[in-house]
Scaffold this motif. Structure first.
Motif, PDB file in Angstrom:
ATOM      1  N   GLU A  11       0.829  -1.197   0.000  1.00  0.00           N
ATOM      2  CA  GLU A  11       0.000   0.000   0.000  1.00  0.00           C
ATOM      3  C   GLU A  11       0.871   1.257   0.000  1.00  0.00           C
ATOM      4  N   GLU A  12       1.980   1.208   0.728  1.00  0.00           N
ATOM      5  CA  GLU A  12       2.861   2.371   0.784  1.00  0.00           C
ATOM      6  C   GLU A  12       3.514   2.630  -0.569  1.00  0.00           C
ATOM      7  N   ASN A  13       3.770   1.574  -1.351  1.00  0.00           N
ATOM      8  CA  ASN A  13       4.289   1.760  -2.703  1.00  0.00           C
ATOM      9  C   ASN A  13       3.410   2.716  -3.493  1.00  0.00           C
ATOM     10  N   VAL A  14       2.112   2.523  -3.408  1.00  0.00           N
ATOM     11  CA  VAL A  14       1.169   3.360  -4.150  1.00  0.00           C
ATOM     12  C   VAL A  14       1.164   4.776  -3.601  1.00  0.00           C
ATOM     13  N   ARG A  15       1.108   4.932  -2.285  1.00  0.00           N
ATOM     14  CA  ARG A  15       1.015   6.257  -1.681  1.00  0.00           C
ATOM     15  C   ARG A  15       2.304   7.053  -1.883  1.00  0.00           C
ATOM     16  N   VAL A  16       3.447   6.416  -1.729  1.00  0.00           N
ATOM     17  CA  VAL A  16       4.718   7.105  -1.962  1.00  0.00           C
ATOM     18  C   VAL A  16       4.858   7.470  -3.440  1.00  0.00           C
ATOM     19  N   GLY A  17       4.418   6.575  -4.324  1.00  0.00           N
ATOM     20  CA  GLY A  17       4.479   6.881  -5.745  1.00  0.00           C
ATOM     21  C   GLY A  17       3.628   8.091  -6.105  1.00  0.00           C
ATOM     22  N   LEU A  18       2.431   8.185  -5.532  1.00  0.00           N
ATOM     23  CA  LEU A  18       1.571   9.340  -5.801  1.00  0.00           C
ATOM     24  C   LEU A  18       2.185  10.622  -5.241  1.00  0.00           C
ATOM     25  N   LEU A  19       2.809  10.530  -4.075  1.00  0.00           N
ATOM     26  CA  LEU A  19       3.437  11.717  -3.493  1.00  0.00           C
ATOM     27  C   LEU A  19       4.592  12.196  -4.375  1.00  0.00           C
ATOM     28  N   PHE A  20       5.424  11.266  -4.838  1.00  0.00           N
ATOM     29  CA  PHE A  20       6.535  11.651  -5.704  1.00  0.00           C
ATOM     30  C   PHE A  20       6.024  12.202  -7.041  1.00  0.00           C
ATOM     31  N   ALA A  21       4.945  11.629  -7.549  1.00  0.00           N
ATOM     32  CA  ALA A  21       4.432  12.056  -8.853  1.00  0.00           C
ATOM     33  C   ALA A  21       3.715  13.394  -8.779  1.00  0.00           C
TER      34      ALA A  21
ATOM     35  N   LEU B 209       0.524  17.203   4.350  1.00  0.00           N
ATOM     36  CA  LEU B 209       1.428  18.346   4.248  1.00  0.00           C
ATOM     37  C   LEU B 209       2.624  18.032   3.355  1.00  0.00           C
ATOM     38  N   LEU B 210       3.141  16.809   3.440  1.00  0.00           N
ATOM     39  CA  LEU B 210       4.235  16.423   2.549  1.00  0.00           C
ATOM     40  C   LEU B 210       3.776  16.439   1.092  1.00  0.00           C
ATOM     41  N   PHE B 211       2.551  15.998   0.853  1.00  0.00           N
ATOM     42  CA  PHE B 211       1.999  16.004  -0.505  1.00  0.00           C
ATOM     43  C   PHE B 211       1.887  17.436  -1.025  1.00  0.00           C
TER      44      PHE B 211
ATOM     45  N   PHE C 227       8.217  11.599 -15.090  1.00  0.00           N
ATOM     46  CA  PHE C 227       8.274  11.569 -13.637  1.00  0.00           C
ATOM     47  C   PHE C 227       6.892  11.573 -13.000  1.00  0.00           C
ATOM     48  N   ALA C 228       5.834  11.766 -13.799  1.00  0.00           N
ATOM     49  CA  ALA C 228       4.472  11.666 -13.279  1.00  0.00           C
ATOM     50  C   ALA C 228       3.898  10.282 -13.517  1.00  0.00           C
ATOM     51  N   ILE C 229       4.015   9.799 -14.750  1.00  0.00           N
ATOM     52  CA  ILE C 229       3.482   8.473 -15.074  1.00  0.00           C
ATOM     53  C   ILE C 229       4.240   7.388 -14.325  1.00  0.00           C
ATOM     54  N   GLY C 230       5.572   7.542 -14.245  1.00  0.00           N
ATOM     55  CA  GLY C 230       6.384   6.519 -13.606  1.00  0.00           C
ATOM     56  C   GLY C 230       6.010   6.248 -12.160  1.00  0.00           C
ATOM     57  N   PRO C 231       6.158   7.235 -11.251  1.00  0.00           N
ATOM     58  CA  PRO C 231       5.833   6.959  -9.842  1.00  0.00           C
ATOM     59  C   PRO C 231       4.359   6.686  -9.585  1.00  0.00           C
ATOM     60  N   SER C 232       3.461   7.393 -10.305  1.00  0.00           N
ATOM     61  CA  SER C 232       2.031   7.226 -10.015  1.00  0.00           C
ATOM     62  C   SER C 232       1.522   5.842 -10.401  1.00  0.00           C
ATOM     63  N   THR C 233       2.045   5.292 -11.500  1.00  0.00           N
ATOM     64  CA  THR C 233       1.615   3.952 -11.922  1.00  0.00           C
ATOM     65  C   THR C 233       2.554   2.862 -11.426  1.00  0.00           C
ATOM     66  N   GLY C 234       3.785   3.232 -11.074  1.00  0.00           N
ATOM     67  CA  GLY C 234       4.760   2.224 -10.671  1.00  0.00           C
ATOM     68  C   GLY C 234       4.342   1.449  -9.444  1.00  0.00           C
TER      69      GLY C 234
END
Length: 515
Positions: free
Chosen positions: A125-135, A183-185, A432-439
């Motif tokens: 689950e954190e993979n998805v949330r961290v990916g969205l934050l980075f994206a 806040l990080l987002f 850098f948006a498609i990669g982390p958000s879908t990764g």
């Protein structure tokens, strides 16, 4: 100070300002890579609830009767406990943790190491949330770029550069003091706005002050070297500072660097001055219809998508499979950063000689092969080769394509560069948006190794399209202008040659002799 005032606007000082701005942006981009996954894990992961935390109270039977759960050779020790309510004696039975790993816990290659027992479901689950934050940074930057490009054509590059510094400073301070995911987002999204102003205005400014194609290629390589230095320093700096000093320290240091960048811009660029270009730029939609610009933008997008996917997924994969400590999560990106720094500076010079299209095509092949090799690593040392090759190849593509896009505008459109570098930045942001958000979601669905194979094959299949950039067609109206410039250059050269062959003093002496 007098030297500084006289040197304002010189190409070299402009290059220094752009390098520092890109350095700051990419340090902030990568410093969060090793910090955010472990910070969120420590902040939001539910505390373990072993059976020992909830001991069972077993009342003692009468004397002489066997005591259920009494300490034997196979049972754990017990501790007497006297109730304060009815004076009956109880025993607090301590429950030992079964050495066999719980099937709900994702073990690693060494199941006996207790530090390897991490909650696999939570990490997925954190993979998805961290990916969205980075994206989020790239997504916001993607939305802002189409407005920043035309804006720089109207008011110049100086004010957008300074606006980028200010927004970046606020984002850095927010990262330092944010303690929740929301806040990080927000801080990451705010960074996207500042990055859009800094990168589009900075690259456009470089293209405008370096008019010679070869010099521009070298300048772009050096500017991307500043970008590479930020990537190089960011992740290892963040992981080491977070491990030994704390979360706030790296961001406060970056805030000081941002203040230095703002002071540099105040002295060199005069950001209060509006300086629109003398030539009207080509509309953004017209540039987007150019097939050569689209091929170049696609190359930038897919080349950077691989490392964009690695940023949120590789640290978590290392936590699951290698039991890596926090400082290694950032150090894993060090080979990619060093080789990217070498690649951008080296091919900023070599690309023009051997062909920028060829450098880009070879770079995308190397990117694909490197991504295919990443899942075979069993320790941080096994990542040195694949990550090193990945960074070097991305440096080949970036340094070549940034120069190509400026050259394409020169030979096919009006020589105003804000919009074309907005397109280049949009391409990077898409990666850098498609990669982390879908990764994160793809890792959860197909696994980390399959994802690396998928992105690697995409780069290999796209590489042959770079061949179409070998001899881009020149527009007829631009050809007439280029021919006119060549004629003027030839006349100037002939005039200088005649003046060298027949100096004016010789003419005067011959006339006096004839008289």
């Amino acid at each position: 100070m007098a030297w500084l005032h006289q040197s304002r606007g010189s190409p070299r000082l402009v290059l220094v300002v752009v390098c520092v701005a890109l350095l700051l942006d990419n340090m902030l981009l990568t410093v969060v890579v090793p910090i955010i996954p472990t910070f969120l894990y420590a902040l939001e992961h539910p505390s373990p609830k072993p059976q020992a935390a909830q001991p069972s109270l077993i009342p003692l039977p009468s004397r002489g009767a066997p005591i259920p759960g009494a300490p034997t050779e196979r049972s754990p020790r017990s501790t007497p406990l006297v109730s304060l309510f009815d004076n009956s004696t109880f025993r607090l039975q301590e429950v030992r943790t079964d050495p066999t790993p719980d099937p709900q816990l994702n073990g690693t290659t060494n199941a006996s190491d207790s530090s390897c027992l991490l909650d696999g479901a939570f990490l997925e689950e954190e993979n998805v949330r961290v990916g969205l934050l980075f994206a989020s940074k790239a997504l916001v930057q993607l939305l802002i770029n189409p407005f920043v490009g035309p804006l720089t054509n109207r008011i110049g590059y100086h004010i957008p550069m300074f606006a980028g510094f200010f927004i970046m400073f606020v984002s850095t301070i927010m990262f330092a003091f944010s303690g929740t995911y929301a806040l990080l987002f927000f801080a990451r999204s705010l960074q996207g706005i500042g990055s859009s102003f800094s990168s589009v205005a900075g690259l456009g400014m470089l293209a405008s002050v370096y008019t010679d194609d070869e010099e521009r290629g070298v300048a772009m390589g050096m500017a991307l070297g500043g970008l590479a230095m930020g990537v190089l320093i960011g992740a290892p700096f963040g992981s080491v500072m977070y491990e030994f000093v704390g979360k706030r320290a790296p961001f406060l240091i970056l805030a000081l660097l941002a203040l230095f960048d703002g002071a540099l811009q105040m002295f060199i660029l005069q950001p209060s001055k509006i300086s629109p270009g003398s030539v009207e730029g080509t509309p953004l939609l017209t540039l987007l219809k150019d097939p050569y610009i689209l091929i170049s933008a696609g190359s930038l997008c897919f080349a950077n998508m691989g490392v964009a996917i690695l940023e949120p997924t590789l640290p978590i994969w290392m936590m699951q499979t290698m039991c890596s400590p926090k400082w290694q999560l950032g150090m894993a990106f060090l080979p990619a950063s060093i080789s990217y720094l070498i690649g951008t500076n080296l091919f900023g010079i070599l690309a023009n000689k051997m062909g920028r299209w060829l450098c880009s095509m070879l770079g995308m092949f190397i990117i694909g092969i490197s991504l295919l090799c990443v899942p075979f690593a069993t320790s941080i040392y096994g990542l040195i080769g694949p990550n090193g090759g990945l960074g070097f190849a991305i440096g080949m593509v970036d340094s070549s394509m940034m120069a190509i896009m400026g050259y394409l505008v020169d030979i096919r459109h009006a020589s105003v560069y804000g919009s074309v570098y907005a397109i280049a930045d949009v391409a990077l942001c898409l990666g850098f948006a498609i990669g982390p958000s879908t990764g994160g979601a793809l890792v959860q669905a197909v696994g980390f190794p399959c994802l690396m194979v998928f992105i690697g094959v995409i780069n290999i299949l796209y590489a042959p399209l770079c061949f179409l950039l070998r001899n881009p067609a020149v527009r007829e109206e631009k050809m007439a202008i280029i021919d006119q410039e060549c004629v003027m250059h030839r006349k100037s050269y002939n005039t200088q040659k005649e003046s060298r062959d027949f100096p004016l003093s010789d003419y005067s002496e011959e006339e006096e002799t004839e008289e």
